[in-house]
Design a protein around this motif. Structure first.
Motif, PDB file in Angstrom:
ATOM      1  N   TRP A   1      15.693 -18.638  64.750  1.00 42.99           N
ATOM      2  CA  TRP A   1      14.491 -18.043  65.341  1.00 42.99           C
ATOM      3  C   TRP A   1      13.565 -19.128  65.871  1.00 42.99           C
ATOM      4  N   ALA A   2      12.730 -18.729  66.860  1.00 42.96           N
ATOM      5  CA  ALA A   2      11.617 -19.578  67.299  1.00 42.96           C
ATOM      6  C   ALA A   2      10.341 -18.744  67.269  1.00 42.96           C
ATOM      7  N   ASP A   3       9.247 -19.406  66.932  1.00 48.47           N
ATOM      8  CA  ASP A   3       7.967 -18.730  66.759  1.00 48.47           C
ATOM      9  C   ASP A   3       6.925 -19.548  67.510  1.00 48.47           C
ATOM     10  N   VAL A   4       5.816 -18.920  67.870  1.00 50.17           N
ATOM     11  CA  VAL A   4       4.713 -19.652  68.502  1.00 50.17           C
ATOM     12  C   VAL A   4       3.400 -19.049  68.015  1.00 50.17           C
ATOM     13  N   PHE A   5       2.404 -19.904  67.795  1.00 50.39           N
ATOM     14  CA  PHE A   5       1.070 -19.454  67.370  1.00 50.39           C
ATOM     15  C   PHE A   5       0.257 -19.240  68.649  1.00 50.39           C
ATOM     16  N   CYS A   6       0.281 -18.003  69.155  1.00 49.27           N
ATOM     17  CA  CYS A   6      -0.393 -17.658  70.406  1.00 49.27           C
ATOM     18  C   CYS A   6      -1.808 -17.201  70.058  1.00 49.27           C
ATOM     19  N   GLU A   7      -2.743 -18.131  70.136  1.00 43.74           N
ATOM     20  CA  GLU A   7      -4.096 -17.821  69.632  1.00 43.74           C
ATOM     21  C   GLU A   7      -5.068 -18.808  70.245  1.00 43.74           C
ATOM     22  N   ARG A   8      -6.301 -18.396  70.423  1.00 44.70           N
ATOM     23  CA  ARG A   8      -7.320 -19.352  70.852  1.00 44.70           C
ATOM     24  C   ARG A   8      -7.355 -20.495  69.831  1.00 44.70           C
ATOM     25  N   GLY A   9      -7.348 -21.742  70.295  1.00 40.06           N
ATOM     26  CA  GLY A   9      -7.331 -22.870  69.361  1.00 40.06           C
ATOM     27  C   GLY A   9      -5.928 -23.341  69.043  1.00 40.06           C
TER      28      GLY A   9
ATOM     29  N   LEU B   1       8.583 -19.698  74.293  1.00 43.52           N
ATOM     30  CA  LEU B   1       9.490 -18.603  73.917  1.00 43.52           C
ATOM     31  C   LEU B   1      10.624 -18.452  74.928  1.00 43.52           C
ATOM     32  N   THR B   2      10.319 -18.668  76.195  1.00 46.05           N
ATOM     33  CA  THR B   2      11.363 -18.551  77.222  1.00 46.05           C
ATOM     34  C   THR B   2      12.421 -19.646  77.027  1.00 46.05           C
ATOM     35  N   ALA B   3      11.968 -20.859  76.713  1.00 44.74           N
ATOM     36  CA  ALA B   3      12.921 -21.952  76.466  1.00 44.74           C
ATOM     37  C   ALA B   3      13.757 -21.650  75.224  1.00 44.74           C
ATOM     38  N   ALA B   4      13.103 -21.117  74.192  1.00 49.22           N
ATOM     39  CA  ALA B   4      13.831 -20.818  72.955  1.00 49.22           C
ATOM     40  C   ALA B   4      14.869 -19.719  73.187  1.00 49.22           C
ATOM     41  N   ALA B   5      14.485 -18.702  73.956  1.00 46.06           N
ATOM     42  CA  ALA B   5      15.440 -17.616  74.243  1.00 46.06           C
ATOM     43  C   ALA B   5      16.630 -18.168  75.026  1.00 46.06           C
ATOM     44  N   ALA B   6      16.351 -19.063  75.965  1.00 42.59           N
ATOM     45  CA  ALA B   6      17.440 -19.643  76.759  1.00 42.59           C
ATOM     46  C   ALA B   6      18.372 -20.473  75.874  1.00 42.59           C
TER      47      ALA B   6
ATOM     48  N   LEU C   1      13.249 -14.368  68.893  1.00 45.83           N
ATOM     49  CA  LEU C   1      11.832 -14.715  69.068  1.00 45.83           C
ATOM     50  C   LEU C   1      10.924 -14.005  68.064  1.00 45.83           C
ATOM     51  N   ARG C   2       9.887 -14.740  67.643  1.00 45.73           N
ATOM     52  CA  ARG C   2       8.842 -14.213  66.790  1.00 45.73           C
ATOM     53  C   ARG C   2       7.520 -14.784  67.301  1.00 45.73           C
ATOM     54  N   VAL C   3       6.427 -14.129  67.022  1.00 50.44           N
ATOM     55  CA  VAL C   3       5.113 -14.596  67.499  1.00 50.44           C
ATOM     56  C   VAL C   3       4.093 -14.453  66.377  1.00 50.44           C
TER      57      VAL C   3
END
Ligand code: NIG
Length: 374
Positions: free
Chosen positions: A176-184, A195-200, A205-207
Motif C-alpha cells: 500500500w501507499a498512503d499520503v497525508f493530504c492536509e493543510r500543513g 498516489l498516481t506514482a504509487a498506483a503505477a 492506495l490509502r489516504v
C-alpha cells in the motif's frame, strides 16, 4: 442453536477449525468430532480485530507534546519530525524489537491482523529500512513517505524524491501507499502525484484526509479508487455524497480523536449515508499512543453513537474491507466457512460488555490461523 439475524449472533453454536481455516459453523449439539476442543462456557466468540491503520515503526515518545495539548495547544503535524529524529537514530534491531512488543500488546487485546506504515524515516534509506521492518513485523505494510515535508527541503523536490527513488526502494516490502493530504502536509496536487506514482508501481492506495479541517482528501481518495480514507473528522455534504457513491472505506480513529481533542469523526452520519466504515487504533506516538481496539470500539459506542454490533463490525469486517481482505478463501474480519480462523474469545457473555465495561481486560483467548497466541 438460535440466530439473531439482525445482529448476526449465533447462540449455543460451535466453530470447527481445520488447517488454520474455519471449516464448519453450526449448533454445538451437532458439531462434528475434533482432535481438540475448547469450551467457551457461554462466553462470546468474535472475529479478531483487524487494525487497518497504525504507525508502529518508531522510537521515542512525545509526552511533552501530549501535555501541551492537554493544556490547550492544538495538534499540528510538525511533531512528526520529532519522531523522525528518534527513529532515524535507533538501530534496526531496536526498531524490530519495538514493533514486536507493540504487536504483542495489540494481540493481548484481541487484534489478529495489523497494517502499519512507514513515515518516520522521510529519506530514502530510512524509509526503506522502515518498510523492511514493517513487512517483517506485521501483516500489511504501507509506504507513507508523504507524511511530512522535511524542513529545509523544497516540497516539490521532496515529492519527486517520494515518487522516484523512495518508492523504488520501498516497493519490494509494501503493498500500500498512503499520503497525508492536509493543510500543513501535502496539497491536493502533491497528493495526487504521489498516489498516481504509487498506483503505477502497483500499490493499493490509502489516504490520511480531513483530519485537521475540511479539505480535498476524501474526494481525492474516492476519485482515485483508494481502498480507504482515514480520519474523516471534517466531512462536508459533498464528501459524504462522494463516499456514498464510491467504494472507498471511511476509517475512523476514535482514540486519535480523543487524544487530539478533535471533533469526533461523524461515524453515525457516515453509516446512515450507507458508507462502509472501519474503526482502527492509529497507534502512533503523536496522536494516538494506544493499540487497544476494545477502547476504540467502546468509544465508538459511547461517544460516536454506533450500536455495539456496528462498532464490532467496523473493527473487524470494516478493517478487512479497508485492506481488501474481506473476500474469498483466507479472508479475514468475519467468522465464516473458508475464512482464516482469526478468533477472539471474550471473557464476557456478549460483545455488549466491551462498551458496558470499558477499559476492563475482557480478552480470554486469541487464535491466529487456528493457533492460540494469547
Ligand atoms: O495518523 N496524521 C498523520 N499521521 C499520524 C500522526 C503522526 C504523528 O503526529 O506522529 C496520524 O494521526
Amino acid at each position: 442453536m438460535t440466530v439473531d439475524d439482525e445482529e448476526r449472533v449465533l447462540r449455543d453454536a460451535a466453530v470447527v477449525v481445520d488447517g488454520g481455516r474455519i471449516a464448519w459453523i453450526g449448533a454445538a449439539a451437532g458439531a462434528p468430532a475434533a482432535d481438540d476442543r475448547v469450551d467457551a462456557d457461554g462466553r462470546a466468540l468474535l472475529p479478531g480485530w483487524v487494525d487497518s491503520h497504525t504507525h508502529l515503526v518508531f522510537d521515542g515518545d512525545r509526552t511533552a507534546e501530549f501535555e501541551a495539548r492537554m493544556a490547550g495547544q492544538s495538534y499540528a503535524a510538525g511533531g512528526i519530525a520529532v519522531t523522525r529524529d528518534a527513529t532515524r537514530t535507533a538501530s534496526e534491531e531496536r526498531l524490530r524489537g519495538l514493533v514486536a512488543a507493540r504487536v504483542r500488546e495489540a494481540r493481548a487485546q484481541g487484534t489478529t491482523w495489523i497494517e502499519t506504515k512507514t513515515g518516520y524515516g522521510l529519506d530514502v534509506a530510512s524509509e526503506e529500512r522502515s518498510a523492511r521492518i514493517a513487512a517483517a513485523g506485521v501483516d500489511d505494510a504501507t509506504f507513507l513517505g508523504a507524511h511530512l515535508v522535511p524542513a529545509g527541503i523544497d516540497p516539490d523536490d521532496y515529492v519527486r524524491e517520494v515518487c522516484g527513488p523512495m518508492l523504488d526502494a520501498v516497493r519490494p516490502f509494501v503493498t500500500w501507499a498512503d499520503v497525508f493530504c492536509e493543510r500543513g502536509a501535502f496539497t491536493l496536487e502533491q497528493s495526487r502525484e504521489v498516489l498516481t506514482a504509487a498506483a503505477a508501481a502497483g500499490l493499493g492506495l490509502r489516504v490520511h484526509g480531513n483530519q485537521l479541517g475540511h479539505g480535498d482528501g476524501i474526494r481525492l481518495a474516492v476519485e482515485l479508487g483508494a481502498a480507504s480514507v482515514d480520519h474523516c473528522n471534517f466531512v462536508s455534504d459533498a464528501d459524504l455524497d462522494a463516499l456514498a457513491a464510491g467504494d472507498t472505506v471511511a476509517t475512523v480513529l476514535p482514540a486519535c480523536d480523543l487524544s487530539t481533542r478533535a471533533p469526533l469523526a461523524p461515524a453515525r452520519r457516515l453509516l446512515d449515508a450507507g458508507v462502509e466504515v472501519a474503526i482502527a487504533s492509529n497507534c502512533n506516538p503523536g496522536t494516538s499512543y494506544t493499540s487497544s481496539m476494545p477502547f476504540c470500539v467502546a468509544t465508538a459506542v459511547l461517544q460516536m453513537g454506533l450500536t455495539v454490533h456496528e462498532a464490532v463490525r467496523a473493527a473487524t469486517r470494516g478493517g478487512a474491507v479497508a485492506l481488501g481482505r474481506d473476500r474469498g478463501a483466507g479472508a479475514i474480519g468475519s467468522i465464516a466457512v473458508g475464512h482464516r480462523a482469526d478468533l477472539h474469545l471474550l471473557d464476557a457473555p456478549s460483545a455488549t460488555h466491551l462498551a458496558y465495561r470499558p477499559g476492563m481486560p475482557l480478552t480470554a483467548a486469541v487464535w491466529r490461523e487456528g493457533s492460540r497466541v494469547v
